[in-house]
Write a protein that holds these residues in place. Structure first.
Motif, short mmCIF file in Angstrom:
data_model
loop_
_atom_site.label_atom_id
_atom_site.label_comp_id
_atom_site.label_asym_id
_atom_site.label_seq_id
_atom_site.Cartn_x
_atom_site.Cartn_y
_atom_site.Cartn_z
N VAL A 56 0.89 -1.41 -0.24
CA VAL A 56 -0.10 0.04 -0.16
C VAL A 56 0.77 1.38 -0.04
CG1 VAL A 56 -1.94 1.31 1.06
CG2 VAL A 56 -1.88 -1.43 1.39
N ARG A 57 1.94 1.14 0.70
CA ARG A 57 2.89 2.33 0.83
C ARG A 57 3.50 2.57 -0.58
NH1 ARG A 57 3.97 1.06 6.12
NH2 ARG A 57 5.19 -0.84 5.88
N GLN A 58 3.82 1.61 -1.29
CA GLN A 58 4.39 1.71 -2.61
C GLN A 58 3.49 2.53 -3.54
OE1 GLN A 58 5.61 -2.02 -4.30
NE2 GLN A 58 7.14 -2.46 -2.97
N VAL A 59 2.08 1.92 -3.34
CA VAL A 59 1.28 2.40 -4.46
C VAL A 59 0.56 4.10 -4.15
CG1 VAL A 59 -1.02 2.17 -5.51
CG2 VAL A 59 0.81 0.21 -5.15
N THR A 60 0.51 3.97 -2.53
CA THR A 60 -0.12 5.35 -2.43
C THR A 60 0.50 6.35 -1.66
OG1 THR A 60 -1.10 4.46 -0.04
CG2 THR A 60 -2.50 3.83 -2.04
N GLY A 61 1.84 5.87 -1.18
CA GLY A 61 2.49 6.86 0.08
C GLY A 61 2.10 6.99 1.29
#
Length: 424
Positions: A206-211
């Protein structure tokens, strides 16, 4: 200048924002128009070689029903989490269009979702299909025809890059249709036997995609045990962590079949004292209902068995706490972000000064001060308003109650200075 006096002041972060037990509802198995469970049960019949009740299930959940539900939730203050399965039952990708519907139908549903569901609910993928595991590059079922919730209950820990990419691909599809996910949802048992590994992969994906530095995942249900909001892999230096939301009730709104048990009294009885929810609220534990979209709709448009039961539950909860003094509806991300902030905050107290180091900043951050009387409070030089009752307690106020002082504010930065004036 505030008058200062040495005192044994003690400060801690309250367990819940505004010291109110969070209420929330989780919706699983929902997606664009299609009743995923029609195809899920059809395909399980083929996979298991035994009959499942699927032919009399509706193929479609009408957009009109979804809008009616969402508008009612907005008007009633209900908050929670709503899944949007990106490739439901491997029928196709919602960002490229499902073959069952026209582009206009799907675009209108997505616009409706952004308009009336997103303001009240987190959006999460429920992995990619809720049925077959896909190749994350081709988005075609694997030749083995393994299933997400069964065969990947124990995720392949020797393939962390693959699992992370699988979850990230689900998130990317939602971003492509304007539905940025705040976390991810497990289809059934997905990841349940390898929970620490799953938490790590989900957070990273999720961090990779949304920050988002503090996403969450939903996997576990606790029907009768104590409940918390666990925080996985907190990193104070980066301000990153992965929250976990745990459902704290069973599903008594039609369940995953769409024709299962419906019983509002199991949540809260007409006298407002019995049922799972009053027990959770009185214990100060998160009251997170779990439901399935097919149960809310039922078998046809006049059924709506789960939705009808839920309306009773919401009405009874409001009757039990009419001024909203002990409970509040929250999205799952609000609950988990607050839990991350609470777990990662460092507090230093010197005389009447409280210094907070907040790797995670969250609205309605709430301090509980004890062992000292309080006359006034400033946060970074800004005076807070004293209120006289819980109903009025909100951000930028403080409340004296039962020998303690509750202080609520929205931190604007990592380092926060709280100054307390006490009677001389």
């Amino acid at each position: 200048m505030l008058q200062q006096r040495r005192c044994p002041l003690f400060a801690e972060i309250a367990r819940h924002a505004l010291d109110r037990v969070p209420l929330s509802i989780i919706f699983d198995d929902s997606t664009v128009l299609v009743n995923l469970n029609y195809f899920f049960l059809r395909d399980r019949t083929i996979a298991e070689g035994r009959p499942q009740r699927w032919e009399d299930l509706p193929v479609v959940h009408p957009a009109s029903f979804t809008r009616e539900f969402a508008e009612w939730c907005l008007a009633s203050g209900v908050r929670g989490k709503f899944s949007v399965v990106p490739c439901p039952a491997a029928l196709g990708r919602i960002d490229e269009g499902l073959p069952l519907f026209s582009k206009t139908q799907q675009d209108e549903w997505l616009a409706m979702c952004r308009e009336v569901i997103v303001p009240a609910f987190d959006i999460t993928p429920e992995m990619l299909t809720h049925t077959f595991v896909l190749n994350p590059k081709t988005l075609q079922p694997l030749p083995s025809r393994i299933w997400e919730q069964y065969d990947w209950a124990a995720l392949p820990e020797d393939q962390e890059e693959l699992v992370t990419e699988y979850i990230a691909q689900a998130c990317r599809i939602l971003v492509a249709v304007g539905l940025t996910p705040q976390g991810v949802t497990s289809p059934g048992g997905f990841g349940g036997r390898t929970l620490p590994f799953y938490a790590r992969c989900a957070g990273e994906a999720v961090r990779q995609v949304t920050g988002n530095p503090v996403p969450y995942f939903f996997q576990r249900v606790s029907r009768d045990d104590t409940v918390d909001a666990p925080v996985w892999y907190p990193d104070r230096q980066t301000g990153q962590a992965t929250g976990e939301i745990i459902a704290s009730t069973g599903d008594w709104t039609g369940s995953w079949t769409g024709y299962g048990e419906v019983d509002a009294d199991r949540y809260i009885t007409p006298d407002l004292e019995g049922g799972r929810l009053p027990a959770l609220i009185d214990a100060g534990e998160p009251a997170v209902l779990i439901s399935h979209w097919q149960g809310f709709y039922g078998l046809h448009d006049e059924d709506r068995r789960g939705f009808k039961a839920f309306k009773k539950v919401v009405s009874r909860l409001a009757e039990r706490d009419p001024r909203g003094e002990r409970t509040q509806w929250r999205t799952c991300s609000q609950i988990t972000t607050y839990a991350c902030a609470r777990a990662m905050t460092e507090i230093a107290v010197e005389d009447n000064t409280i210094r907070l180091d907040l790797p995670v900043q969250t609205p309605d951050l709430t301090l509980r001060l004890t062992d000292g009387e309080v006359r006034s409070v400033r946060v970074d030089g800004r005076p807070l308003t004293r209120v006289s009752n819980r109903a009025a307690f909100k951000s930028d106020t403080f409340l004296l109650e039962d020998g303690a002082t509750l202080v609520a504010f929205d931190p604007a930065q990592r380092q926060v200075l709280v100054e307390v004036e006490q009677p001389t």
